[in-house]
Design an enzyme around this catalytic site. Sequence first.
Site, mmCIF file in Angstrom:
data_model
loop_
_atom_site.group_PDB
_atom_site.id
_atom_site.type_symbol
_atom_site.label_atom_id
_atom_site.label_comp_id
_atom_site.label_asym_id
_atom_site.label_seq_id
_atom_site.Cartn_x
_atom_site.Cartn_y
_atom_site.Cartn_z
ATOM 1 N N CYS A 100 -3.049 12.419 7.600
ATOM 2 C CA CYS A 100 -1.885 11.603 7.956
ATOM 3 C C CYS A 100 -1.957 10.366 7.082
ATOM 4 C CB CYS A 100 -1.950 11.214 9.436
ATOM 5 S SG CYS A 100 -0.723 9.986 9.919
ATOM 6 N N THR A 101 -0.842 9.999 6.469
ATOM 7 C CA THR A 101 -0.890 8.900 5.499
ATOM 8 C C THR A 101 -1.198 7.548 6.152
ATOM 9 O OG1 THR A 101 1.522 8.774 5.616
ATOM 10 C CG2 THR A 101 0.575 10.015 3.776
ATOM 11 N N HIS A 102 -1.084 7.470 7.479
ATOM 12 C CA HIS A 102 -1.462 6.225 8.158
ATOM 13 C C HIS A 102 -2.982 6.021 8.206
ATOM 14 C CE1 HIS A 102 2.663 6.173 9.750
ATOM 15 N NE2 HIS A 102 2.423 4.965 10.217
ATOM 16 N N GLU A 108 0.613 1.290 13.815
ATOM 17 C CA GLU A 108 1.903 0.595 13.613
ATOM 18 C C GLU A 108 1.970 -0.683 14.443
ATOM 19 O OE1 GLU A 108 4.783 1.151 11.804
ATOM 20 O OE2 GLU A 108 4.105 2.967 10.779
ATOM 21 N N ASP A 131 8.374 7.874 4.551
ATOM 22 C CA ASP A 131 7.441 8.189 5.641
ATOM 23 C C ASP A 131 8.139 7.806 6.943
ATOM 24 O OD1 ASP A 131 5.011 8.790 7.026
ATOM 25 O OD2 ASP A 131 4.462 6.679 7.039
ATOM 26 N N SER A 132 7.517 8.171 8.065
ATOM 27 C CA SER A 132 8.062 7.744 9.355
ATOM 28 C C SER A 132 7.872 6.233 9.554
ATOM 29 C CB SER A 132 7.356 8.488 10.485
ATOM 30 O OG SER A 132 5.966 8.230 10.429
ATOM 31 N N CYS A 173 4.370 11.647 3.808
ATOM 32 C CA CYS A 173 4.153 11.858 5.238
ATOM 33 C C CYS A 173 3.687 13.299 5.407
ATOM 34 C CB CYS A 173 5.468 11.622 5.978
ATOM 35 S SG CYS A 173 5.412 12.062 7.725
ATOM 36 N N ASN A 174 2.513 13.475 6.021
ATOM 37 C CA ASN A 174 1.977 14.832 6.169
ATOM 38 C C ASN A 174 2.809 15.659 7.147
ATOM 39 O OD1 ASN A 174 -0.186 12.811 5.531
ATOM 40 N ND2 ASN A 174 -1.242 14.709 5.038
ATOM 41 N N TYR A 218 6.707 10.634 14.259
ATOM 42 C CA TYR A 218 7.178 11.996 14.033
ATOM 43 C C TYR A 218 6.236 13.016 14.682
ATOM 44 C CZ TYR A 218 10.568 10.833 10.255
ATOM 45 O OH TYR A 218 11.631 10.380 9.525
ATOM 46 N N GLY A 219 4.952 12.658 14.722
ATOM 47 C CA GLY A 219 3.913 13.609 15.123
ATOM 48 C C GLY A 219 4.143 14.408 16.403
HETATM 49 N N1 DGL Z 1 2.385 9.070 8.231
HETATM 50 C C1 DGL Z 1 2.873 10.210 8.991
HETATM 51 C C2 DGL Z 1 2.064 11.439 8.579
HETATM 52 O O1 DGL Z 1 1.498 11.397 7.513
HETATM 53 C C3 DGL Z 1 2.849 9.861 10.442
HETATM 54 C C4 DGL Z 1 3.617 10.806 11.293
HETATM 55 C C5 DGL Z 1 4.069 10.176 12.589
HETATM 56 O O2 DGL Z 1 4.985 9.376 12.551
HETATM 57 O O3 DGL Z 1 3.514 10.565 13.637
HETATM 58 O O4 DGL Z 1 2.016 12.441 9.234
#
Ligand code: DGL
Length: 269
Positions: A180-182, A152, A10-11, A73-74, A42-43
Amino acid sequence: MDPRPIGVFDSGVGGLTVLHECLVTMPNEDFVYLGDHARLPYGPRPLEEIRRFAHEIGGYLATSGVKLIVVACNAATSAALPELQATLPVPVVGVITPEASAAVRATRNRRIGLLATQATVTAGRYETLVRTLDAGVRFTAVPCPKLVPLIEAGEQTVEAVQEYAAPLKAAGCDTVILGCTHYPMIRPVLQRVFGRDITLVFSAEETAREVADTLARKGWENDRNREGTYRFLTTGDPDVFRALGERFLQLPLSDVAQVAVTELERAAA
Ligand code: DGL
């Protein structure tokens, strides 16, 4: 029997929500988790750039000897899943598809909302998948650029969640995908803001099941009678990752090492 570990990336720490379900489903497997903190979030980035990062990390994990890669990570799944599956020498499992079908199954009024990063909203994979299953669904997507940085940083998210929830409530959505996995890390906040009548969909459990099924089909499971191990890599600061990861995963993260972005870039070259 196959003793190789499973790679998860993931990011940042968001993919730990997926790793958690994998640990529950496959307690006998070894895992290596990579968080690309140096390049988080990443978003807001263009899909092309996220695709490149995903190729670098996928290449790095494959070279280090994992037997399967989970794109936890989505944004990275949205940007790169088909290409990763086509180019990497090991099976690649992503997120998104299980959530889209779970949302279509859950909705009663056929109004589905999506909370996700800008990249995931722009890529439009959720909407395409939902419409493939039910073309009559009213789909409302809301990009949430503030959430990943707040999560984060371990900061309060209530105001941001209220802001992002408003258009979905106004649209009358009875089902909201946490894209989003967060976001499951702040599930109590989300559930309070949306109330009990709105179903929140997040399907890390489905993803873990898909990983387990893939290993079983190939006969690649590890010995059932052993206890698996896990180790962590980050392109950022290992101490920061350990502190946040331990809080969310409620596990000791004793093995956290740093990997340089240049090393990832070399793996894709
Ligand atoms: N957990 C990432 C996702 O599922 C976060 C992406 C990000 O870093 O913005 O999209």
